[in-house]
Design a protein around this motif. Structure first.
Motif, PDB file in Angstrom:
ATOM      1  N   ASN A 314      -3.627   5.625  16.753  1.00 19.78           N
ATOM      2  CA  ASN A 314      -3.111   5.724  18.116  1.00 19.78           C
ATOM      3  C   ASN A 314      -1.667   5.240  18.199  1.00 19.78           C
ATOM      4  O   ASN A 314      -0.870   5.799  18.957  1.00 19.78           O
ATOM      5  N   ALA A 315      -1.324   4.215  17.430  1.00 25.23           N
ATOM      6  CA  ALA A 315       0.071   3.763  17.394  1.00 25.23           C
ATOM      7  C   ALA A 315       0.963   4.862  16.851  1.00 25.23           C
ATOM      8  O   ALA A 315       2.068   5.111  17.365  1.00 25.23           O
ATOM      9  N   GLN A 316       0.480   5.553  15.831  1.00 22.41           N
ATOM     10  CA  GLN A 316       1.241   6.656  15.254  1.00 22.41           C
ATOM     11  C   GLN A 316       1.421   7.780  16.272  1.00 22.41           C
ATOM     12  O   GLN A 316       2.527   8.315  16.432  1.00 22.41           O
ATOM     13  N   LEU A 317       0.348   8.131  16.973  1.00 25.91           N
ATOM     14  CA  LEU A 317       0.424   9.203  17.958  1.00 25.91           C
ATOM     15  C   LEU A 317       1.321   8.835  19.140  1.00 25.91           C
ATOM     16  O   LEU A 317       1.999   9.689  19.713  1.00 25.91           O
ATOM     17  N   GLN A 318       1.334   7.561  19.506  1.00 28.82           N
ATOM     18  CA  GLN A 318       2.167   7.095  20.617  1.00 28.82           C
ATOM     19  C   GLN A 318       3.569   6.690  20.152  1.00 28.82           C
ATOM     20  O   GLN A 318       4.378   6.244  20.966  1.00 28.82           O
ATOM     21  N   GLN A 319       3.822   6.840  18.853  1.00 28.99           N
ATOM     22  CA  GLN A 319       5.100   6.431  18.253  1.00 28.99           C
ATOM     23  C   GLN A 319       5.394   4.956  18.562  1.00 28.99           C
ATOM     24  O   GLN A 319       6.524   4.578  18.871  1.00 28.99           O
ATOM     25  N   LYS A 320       4.352   4.172  18.461  1.00 33.96           N
ATOM     26  CA  LYS A 320       4.461   2.733  18.687  1.00 33.96           C
ATOM     27  C   LYS A 320       4.756   2.056  17.341  1.00 33.96           C
ATOM     28  O   LYS A 320       4.093   2.346  16.346  1.00 33.96           O
TER      29      LYS A 320
END
Length: 453
Positions: A314-320
């Protein structure tokens, strides 16, 4: 003696499974037969990633006409599993419930009505109008062409509707896994602390809406190691193998090697592939293999349902941004630095547990952890975990102790040097053992409070 072996084996499961994204595919390499590129719309990836964790559709659907009209069989399977997911909440029934009329024609509008009939049978504020309810809760979303209620649904559209529906229903019922979580802050920085289990099942998902909101609002994710880092995983694969011309047979006792041969025959594994792997890698891989299908899932599937991987994806998808508290390379070096005696001792414990399973197996312990994690029951989780710890050993000392102190220092650096909100996900044991991360934070003057108050 057998209980001690079991406890040591379970410690291996907790500590080593973080790196299983590389170990498990090696064991199950023959199962990787799906095409490399799935048929998925880019806008749907984040929702589908969430839905993969729910266990309501098989991943194979991505490669079988996912963007084409959904079949009757697939609709029925999807909705049956969705209904089972909602039923697991144990909600009070709506005694006035009367299902709305459906045609079972696989249109978008009809699938929406069938979903509505699943939730309307429970005592929840869903109103009388299925379309209005689905729109208000952002389950049914249109496009430039409108809601397209009369159009036949694609498999992707039907899955997206079901995933949003489950998310919405759990939020409406104020349910979802709580996790074991805390919060610590100073004047300008808020840090959420979440204890992870590196493996999981669909029953753990979705999470409590408050927990997801805290993650979504955070400026960065902090983890033990970013297991999505391809270069670091290559380093892991290299370090886990013998490169000096020797094999496992040259590095362990004959009786240990004989036990490995027995296990290899049991699982039909090629010895020529096993003997090039170091004992610490084999301990991890075989510990997982012994659990194969214990929860109706392969070890690889359980790894992909782990808490760490969920937040990393999810961090990857949110560019977090992702900040490593240790890093995969550091963890690999830590395992590789174990003495030959400690490595062999761990391998023997795993092999013995496979050959002569104890009464209290890994699956039972993991199920206790899953239940405690879902309920957010820190006391029960700690009790189960501490009962499993066993006697002091080089392996156990490597897993905790200094690591917890060092990770606590890095979290304190974030509190002192950064502003904003940060979300930490590390193995639950690092918050539960003696002199854990919370202990070190509190010793340095920080007030660590429960996340749910």
């Amino acid at each position: 003696m057998m209980k001690k072996i079991m406890k040591r084996t379970s410690a291996i499961l907790l500590g080593a499974s973080l790196m299983l994204t590389t170990v498990v595919p090696v064991i199950h390499a023959e199962e990787q037969s799906l095409p490399l590129t799935p048929s998925i719309s880019e806008w749907a990836i984040e929702t589908l990633n969430e839905g993969e964790k729910y266990g309501i559709f098989p991943m194979e659907w991505y490669f079988d006409g996912f963007l084409q009209e959904i079949s009757v069989d697939k609709v029925n399977e999807l909705l049956a599993l969705t209904e089972k997911k909602i039923a697991s909440l144990g909600l009070n029934e709506n005694k006035q419930f009367k299902p709305v009329s459906v045609k079972n024609d696989n249109t978008r509008g009809d699938i929406v009505k069938r979903l509505y009939n699943i939730v309307a049978r429970y005592d929840l504020p869903v109103g009388k109008d299925p379309i209005q309810f689905m729109k208000e809760h952002h389950i049914l979303q249109g496009s430039a062409n409108g809601l397209q209620l009369e159009s036949k649904a694609t498999t992707q559209q039907a899955v997206i509707l079901a995933v949003r529906f489950i998310q919405s229903t759990y939020a409406l019922a104020e349910q979802g896994s709580n996790g074991v979580a805390w919060v610590v802050q100073d004047e300008d920085t808020l840090v959420y602390l979440l204890g992870s289990i590196h493996l999981g099942t669909p029953d753990l998902y979705p999470f409590n809406n408050k927990l997801v909101k805290a993650f979504n609002e955070s400026d960065a994710l902090l983890v033990e190691a970013n297991i999505l880092d391809a270069e670091a995983l290559e380093y892991y694969a290299e370090k886990a193998m013998y490169t000096d011309g020797k094999t496992l047979k040259d590095n362990v006792a004959p009786e240990t090697y004989a036990k490995l041969e027995q296990v290899a025959k049991l699982y039909n594994l090629p010895m020529e592939e096993l003997t090039v792997q170091k004992p610490w890698m084999l301990s991890s891989a075989l510990s997982m293999l012994a659990m194969d299908d214990s929860f109706g899932m392969t070890p690889q599937e359980m790894t992909m349902h782990g808490i760490d991987i969920y937040f990393l994806l999810n961090a990857q998808l949110q560019q977090k941004p992702v900040i490593e508290l240790e890093g995969t390379r550091a963890q690999v070096d830590m395992f590789d630095a174990l003495s030959p005696e400690a490595q062999e001792q761990s391998l023997v414990a795993v092999l013995d547990n496979i050959i002569n399973p104890s009464e209290e197996n890994q699956s039972e312990i993991l199920q206790e952890w899953f239940t405690s994690w879902q309920q957010g029951n820190v006391e029960e989780f700690a009790k189960s975990f501490q009962a499993m710890e066993g006697t002091s050993s080089e392996f156990n000392e490597m897993l905790f102790g200094l690591r917890d102190e060092q990770m606590a220092k890095k979290i304190m650096n974030v509190l002192e040097e950064k502003k904003g909100k940060y979300f930490v996900v590390v193995g639950s044991g690092h918050f539960l053992v003696d002199k854990n991360i919370r202990y070190h934070l509190e010793q340095n003057g920080y007030d660590v409070k429960p996340f749910y108050q």
